[in-house]
Design a protein around this motif. Structure first.
Motif, PDB file in Angstrom:
ATOM      1  N   ASN A   1       0.846  -1.189   0.000  1.00 51.81           N
ATOM      2  CA  ASN A   1       0.000   0.000   0.000  1.00 51.81           C
ATOM      3  C   ASN A   1       0.883   1.241   0.000  1.00 51.81           C
ATOM      4  O   ASN A   1       1.721   1.413   0.883  1.00 51.81           O
TER       5      ASN A   1
ATOM      6  N   SER B   1       2.365  13.319  -3.696  1.00 52.01           N
ATOM      7  CA  SER B   1       1.399  13.211  -2.599  1.00 52.01           C
ATOM      8  C   SER B   1      -0.008  13.479  -3.128  1.00 52.01           C
ATOM      9  O   SER B   1      -0.252  14.500  -3.765  1.00 52.01           O
ATOM     10  N   THR B   2      -0.920  12.568  -2.837  1.00 53.53           N
ATOM     11  CA  THR B   2      -2.304  12.791  -3.239  1.00 53.53           C
ATOM     12  C   THR B   2      -3.026  13.703  -2.250  1.00 53.53           C
ATOM     13  O   THR B   2      -4.173  14.085  -2.490  1.00 53.53           O
ATOM     14  N   ILE B   3      -2.367  14.046  -1.140  1.00 58.30           N
ATOM     15  CA  ILE B   3      -2.918  15.079  -0.259  1.00 58.30           C
ATOM     16  C   ILE B   3      -2.719  16.439  -0.924  1.00 58.30           C
ATOM     17  O   ILE B   3      -3.617  17.284  -0.945  1.00 58.30           O
TER      18      ILE B   3
ATOM     19  N   PRO C   1      -5.168  16.181  -4.742  1.00 60.88           N
ATOM     20  CA  PRO C   1      -6.308  15.281  -4.536  1.00 60.88           C
ATOM     21  C   PRO C   1      -6.935  14.785  -5.833  1.00 60.88           C
ATOM     22  O   PRO C   1      -7.730  13.838  -5.816  1.00 60.88           O
TER      23      PRO C   1
ATOM     24  N   LYS D   1      -5.035   9.710  -8.149  1.00 62.96           N
ATOM     25  CA  LYS D   1      -5.508   8.519  -7.446  1.00 62.96           C
ATOM     26  C   LYS D   1      -4.449   8.037  -6.452  1.00 62.96           C
ATOM     27  O   LYS D   1      -3.301   7.824  -6.828  1.00 62.96           O
ATOM     28  N   PRO D   2      -4.819   7.852  -5.177  1.00 67.92           N
ATOM     29  CA  PRO D   2      -3.842   7.343  -4.208  1.00 67.92           C
ATOM     30  C   PRO D   2      -3.576   5.855  -4.419  1.00 67.92           C
ATOM     31  O   PRO D   2      -4.406   5.129  -4.984  1.00 67.92           O
ATOM     32  N   ASN D   3      -2.402   5.417  -3.941  1.00 66.80           N
ATOM     33  CA  ASN D   3      -2.043   4.000  -3.988  1.00 66.80           C
ATOM     34  C   ASN D   3      -2.101   3.448  -5.413  1.00 66.80           C
ATOM     35  O   ASN D   3      -2.556   2.334  -5.641  1.00 66.80           O
TER      36      ASN D   3
ATOM     37  N   HIS E   1      -0.470   4.171   0.265  1.00 62.20           N
ATOM     38  CA  HIS E   1      -1.256   5.134   1.042  1.00 62.20           C
ATOM     39  C   HIS E   1      -1.482   6.415   0.226  1.00 62.20           C
ATOM     40  O   HIS E   1      -1.997   6.335  -0.882  1.00 62.20           O
ATOM     41  N   GLU E   2      -1.106   7.571   0.745  1.00 61.26           N
ATOM     42  CA  GLU E   2      -1.388   8.834   0.037  1.00 61.26           C
ATOM     43  C   GLU E   2      -0.269   9.195  -0.942  1.00 61.26           C
ATOM     44  O   GLU E   2       0.070  10.364  -1.116  1.00 61.26           O
ATOM     45  N   GLN E   3       0.312   8.194  -1.577  1.00 58.78           N
ATOM     46  CA  GLN E   3       1.332   8.427  -2.592  1.00 58.78           C
ATOM     47  C   GLN E   3       0.870   7.830  -3.911  1.00 58.78           C
ATOM     48  O   GLN E   3       0.122   6.847  -3.934  1.00 58.78           O
ATOM     49  N   THR E   4       1.327   8.419  -4.999  1.00 60.03           N
ATOM     50  CA  THR E   4       1.088   7.849  -6.320  1.00 60.03           C
ATOM     51  C   THR E   4       2.359   8.004  -7.140  1.00 60.03           C
ATOM     52  O   THR E   4       3.120   8.952  -6.944  1.00 60.03           O
TER      53      THR E   4
END
Length: 376
Positions: free
Chosen positions: A295, A312-314, A317, A320-322, A297-300
């Motif tokens: 996973n 960072s998907t933070i 947004p 897509k994360p993961n 997580h909040e990375q792509t």
């Protein structure tokens, strides 16, 4: 309120929150806003999400798709005609290209700045082949006894140490030929310098002021500026992973070195969501062992002919994360089947399936690649 009367400091604060496309529009509002954009501390834009670069409607333009904005931008590029070049790398907002005369360039598509690189023909074991009109059509490579068409994948990937600046101080490393050999050049060099190594290389990244490479013996090597090299680790991976596929190196958001293995069951266009399989590993530098990452997580991740990237998907947004955003980067196969639709999509680690990227349509030749827009 008269927007032209905003102070330079306020404009700088606005400027720091802009997407690069907004920044370009920002400069055209009025003289005061254009002036504010030229201050050194105001030219540092916030991190930008990659654009997908693909061929334009004519040979002088290229198209760029912004995933965040879901918009396509058409950009005029300088000579030689961008439509007659192939893309062999991108990093720091700069694109590496190869044209039909074996000339290589670094190009910033947004600013139009362009820097010539040494020709492929400066490698010492290349013998070029001309037609009756005196044009280069193919070339022979003494090292691997192959004859290459200029449009096939002789140059596999080009990576630069940093964005070119006024000091013109940067180093370029590339993988080339069917056997994935290494060569380098420094800014201003007239010829490529091949690196003597018994290994075949799959990928290059630049991190921590060094070049990192992975070869097909599953060894990571670190290259210093003075050409010293040492092996970090022999990869302890399952044998079925090592048999086939492509390896990519990428740095995670917390600075860890990661390895992405991409295996494609069938080449060419297919709608099978299980055709591509990606496996991610993270290097534990204390134990010198690779661990499978289930996973992100909040990375792509973005992989392809570009220097692989982690975002960072933070901060973004819209991404897509993961997931892993990928492009078709086997130029030798793509060059032989130019009319075949290229495989571009998103691999979801959660269910190990691929899905298309909305709004981009189908693309063929040359294969698209990821490029982070920059005004450097």
């Amino acid at each position: 309120m008269n927007w032209s009367e905003l102070t330079v400091n306020v404009l700088g604060m606005i400027h720091g929150e802009l997407l690069i496309s907004d920044y370009i529009r920002f400069r055209s509002v009025c003289k005061q806003w254009n002036l504010a954009s030229k201050f050194e501390d105001h030219r540092r834009l916030r991190p930008q999400a990659p654009w997908l670069m693909f061929s334009g409607d004519d040979n002088s333009t290229a198209k760029f798709f912004s995933i965040v904005e879901k918009k396509i931008y058409k950009i005029q590029c300088p000579e030689p005609m961008i439509g007659k070049r192939i893309y062999v790398g991108s990093c720091h907002g700069w694109l590496a290209t190869l044209d039909g005369r074996c000339n290589m360039h670094l190009l910033n598509p947004l600013t139009g700045a362009q820097i010539p690189l040494p020709s492929v023909l400066t490698l010492p074991f290349i013998r070029d082949i001309y037609n009756l009109e005196g044009q280069i059509t193919n070339f022979n490579v003494e090292q691997d006894h192959n004859q290459y068409s200029l449009w096939l994948k002789f140059i596999r990937k080009v990576v630069i140490s940093k964005a070119p600046d006024a000091d013109n101080d940067f180093t370029i490393m590339m993988t080339y030929s069917h056997w994935g050999k290494l060569a380098f050049a420094r800014a201003g060099d007239k010829a490529w310098t091949p690196i003597s190594s018994p290994y075949y290389y799959s990928d290059i990244i630049y991190r921590n002021a060094k070049f990192y490479t992975i070869n097909y013996r599953q060894m990571i090597e670190v290259w210093e500026a003075d050409e010293l090299v040492f092996s970090i680790i022999n990869l302890d991976l399952p044998p079925d992973v090592l048999l086939r596929g492509i390896y990519y190196l990428v740095e995670s958001l917390d600075g860890n070195l990661m390895l992405v293995h991409k295996n494609q069951k069938k080449w060419g266009s297919t709608d099978n969501p299980k055709n591509i399989m990606c496996t991610v590993f993270s290097l534990d530098e204390q134990t010198c062992k690779w661990k499978i990452v289930k996973n992100l997580h909040e990375q792509t991740l973005f992989i392809g002919t570009n220097q692989p990237m982690c975002l960072s998907t933070i901060n973004f947004p819209e991404l897509k994360p993961n997931c892993i955003y990928y492009t078709d980067d086997m130029l030798d196969i793509c060059g032989s089947y130019r009319s075949t639709r290229r495989n571009i999509g998103i691999f979801y680690l959660e269910d190990e399936m691929t899905r298309p990227i909305d709004h981009i349509g189908y693309h063929y030749w040359p294969p698209p690649l990821w490029l982070t827009p920059s005004l450097s």
